[in-house]
Design a protein around this motif. Structure first.
Motif, PDB file in Angstrom:
ATOM      1  N   PRO A  78      32.771  41.943  33.920  1.00 47.13           N
ATOM      2  CA  PRO A  78      32.580  43.453  33.980  1.00 47.13           C
ATOM      3  C   PRO A  78      32.010  43.964  35.425  1.00 47.13           C
ATOM      4  CG  PRO A  78      31.818  42.283  31.924  1.00 47.13           C
ATOM      5  CD  PRO A  78      31.962  41.237  32.863  1.00 47.13           C
ATOM      6  N   ASP A  79      32.639  45.071  35.648  1.00 46.98           N
ATOM      7  CA  ASP A  79      32.040  45.684  36.906  1.00 46.98           C
ATOM      8  C   ASP A  79      32.058  44.813  38.258  1.00 46.98           C
ATOM      9  OD1 ASP A  79      31.334  47.969  35.430  1.00 46.98           O
ATOM     10  OD2 ASP A  79      29.237  47.070  34.920  1.00 46.98           O
ATOM     11  N   LYS A  80      33.221  43.873  38.145  1.00 48.96           N
ATOM     12  CA  LYS A  80      33.493  43.111  39.252  1.00 48.96           C
ATOM     13  C   LYS A  80      35.029  43.252  39.720  1.00 48.96           C
ATOM     14  CE  LYS A  80      29.239  40.969  39.727  1.00 48.96           C
ATOM     15  NZ  LYS A  80      28.423  40.931  40.873  1.00 48.96           N
ATOM     16  N   GLU A  81      35.176  42.666  40.783  1.00 47.56           N
ATOM     17  CA  GLU A  81      36.699  42.545  41.219  1.00 47.56           C
ATOM     18  C   GLU A  81      36.818  41.000  41.590  1.00 47.56           C
ATOM     19  OE1 GLU A  81      37.325  45.288  44.348  1.00 47.56           O
ATOM     20  OE2 GLU A  81      37.308  47.142  43.051  1.00 47.56           O
ATOM     21  N   VAL A  82      37.889  40.664  41.676  1.00 48.09           N
ATOM     22  CA  VAL A  82      38.453  39.266  42.050  1.00 48.09           C
ATOM     23  C   VAL A  82      39.563  39.356  43.058  1.00 48.09           C
ATOM     24  CG1 VAL A  82      39.558  37.113  41.531  1.00 48.09           C
ATOM     25  CG2 VAL A  82      37.791  38.129  40.017  1.00 48.09           C
ATOM     26  N   ASP A  83      39.270  39.026  44.260  1.00 51.22           N
ATOM     27  CA  ASP A  83      40.210  39.015  45.651  1.00 51.22           C
ATOM     28  C   ASP A  83      41.225  37.665  45.278  1.00 51.22           C
ATOM     29  OD1 ASP A  83      41.458  39.807  48.361  1.00 51.22           O
ATOM     30  OD2 ASP A  83      40.529  37.849  48.688  1.00 51.22           O
ATOM     31  N   PRO A  84      42.420  37.914  44.825  1.00 53.33           N
ATOM     32  CA  PRO A  84      43.292  36.829  44.527  1.00 53.33           C
ATOM     33  C   PRO A  84      43.388  35.946  45.837  1.00 53.33           C
ATOM     34  CG  PRO A  84      44.308  39.167  43.998  1.00 53.33           C
ATOM     35  CD  PRO A  84      43.072  39.356  44.780  1.00 53.33           C
TER      36      PRO A  84
END
Length: 315
Positions: A78-84
């Motif tokens: 939650p409230d995070k992002e993942v850089d592929p």
């Protein structure tokens, strides 16, 4: 995000370490396959790196036995992002750290909204193990470690438990060692306290006991059965995958998964078998392939030797 903009597809990376420079589908390289043991080491190293990566909320991994493709399905916290690209690089760096030749290994990453995976924690195998807080698991097969007799169960179960409600019968010894890649194995064992005896029998159904005649691992598509005190009867199914990593109370690897869910809370630690042959120790539940199907997961019996330093007792 794929080259040229737009929304990243659910499956955004299928590649080999020779061609994994971009976060979208690329050509799969071919070459000499890794031995199964080496492939599992690579998978476990990559999995431990993926679950520790910034922004990853949960992840599971499996190996396709037909293609040796290592698959990762993950959700974003939650409230995070993942850089592929960063996640892919982290995983491939971990693969390279194993020292194995991985240029021919295909890898697949799939992002999903939610990962379903949980533990099922509710002297003979198949009996109640309980602690002072009424947490309950099932005893697995009896084992011998370093000349001592005892019983195996799941590591995620409480360490200090009574056997069928009685104290002074078993004593906690230790949990399974981690793999060379740092992955956890969902096993622990308890030795039999002096004055008690250890049998090779296990409960296989509500009113049926069996002897363990031998121990061997199941293979894909094999039939297999489970007994656990949570449901208190036998159910049988079919092996679906053999090399699965999943998240429960810890990150577990080296697990086998069935086609369907045939277990309930309280079955954790209980025996998986076929006839009189010991196959493994129950762990929990997991959903693979983002297909909405919940499946049972267990730890194969060879991990008693590899990570507890013992063996399943046989008659």
């Amino acid at each position: 995000m794929p080259s040229g903009g737009g929304v990243r597809p659910a499956v955004w990376a299928i590649c080999s370490p020779l061609r994994c420079g971009l976060p979208y589908t690329v050509e799969v390289q071919t070459g000499a396959p890794l031995a199964w043991k080496d492939l599992l080491q690579v998978q476990e190293s990559m999995y431990m790196a993926v679950v520790a990566a910034d922004g990853v909320g949960n992840a599971i991994s499996e190996v396709d036995p037909a293609t040796d493709e290592i698959r990762f399905t993950y959700s974003v916290a939650p409230d995070k992002e993942v850089d592929p690209a960063s996640l892919l690089g982290t995983a491939l760096k971990a693969a390279a750290s194993t020292g194995r030749t991985v240029a021919s290994v295909p890898v697949r990453f799939t992002e999903v909204p939610e990962i379903r995976s949980q533990d099922q924690a509710t002297i003979k195998g198949g009996h109640w193990l309980t602690d002072s807080s009424a947490n309950a698991c099932t005893s697995g097969f009896t084992i011998t470690v370093g000349g001592l007799n005892g019983v195996a169960t799941a590591m995620h179960c409480p360490n200090y438990m009574g056997y069928e409600g009685a104290s002074g019968v078993i004593a906690y010894r230790n949990a399974a060692s981690t793999t060379s890649s740092g992955a956890n194995i969902d096993l622990q064992w308890h030795s039999t306290i002096a004055g008690n005896t250890t049998s090779t029998k296990f409960q296989a159904d509500f009113s049926e006991e069996r002897n363990v005649d031998s121990a061997s691992n199941a293979m894909n598509d094999d039939p297999i059965c489970n007994f656990g005190k949570g449901k208190n009867y036998q159910l049988c199914g079919t092996i679906y995958r053999l090399a699965v990593c999943r998240q429960g109370s810890l990150y577990w690897c080296g697990q086998a998964v069935t086609e369907e869910n045939i277990t309930v809370s309280g079955d954790s630690g209980g025996p998986w078998y076929l006839g009189n042959v010991a196959k493994g120790i129950h762990s929990g539940l997991v959903e693979l392939d983002n297909d909405g199907i919940t499946r049972s997961a267990y730890t194969p019996q060879t991990r008693v030797g590899e990570n507890l330093g013992g063996n399943v007792k046989t008659s």
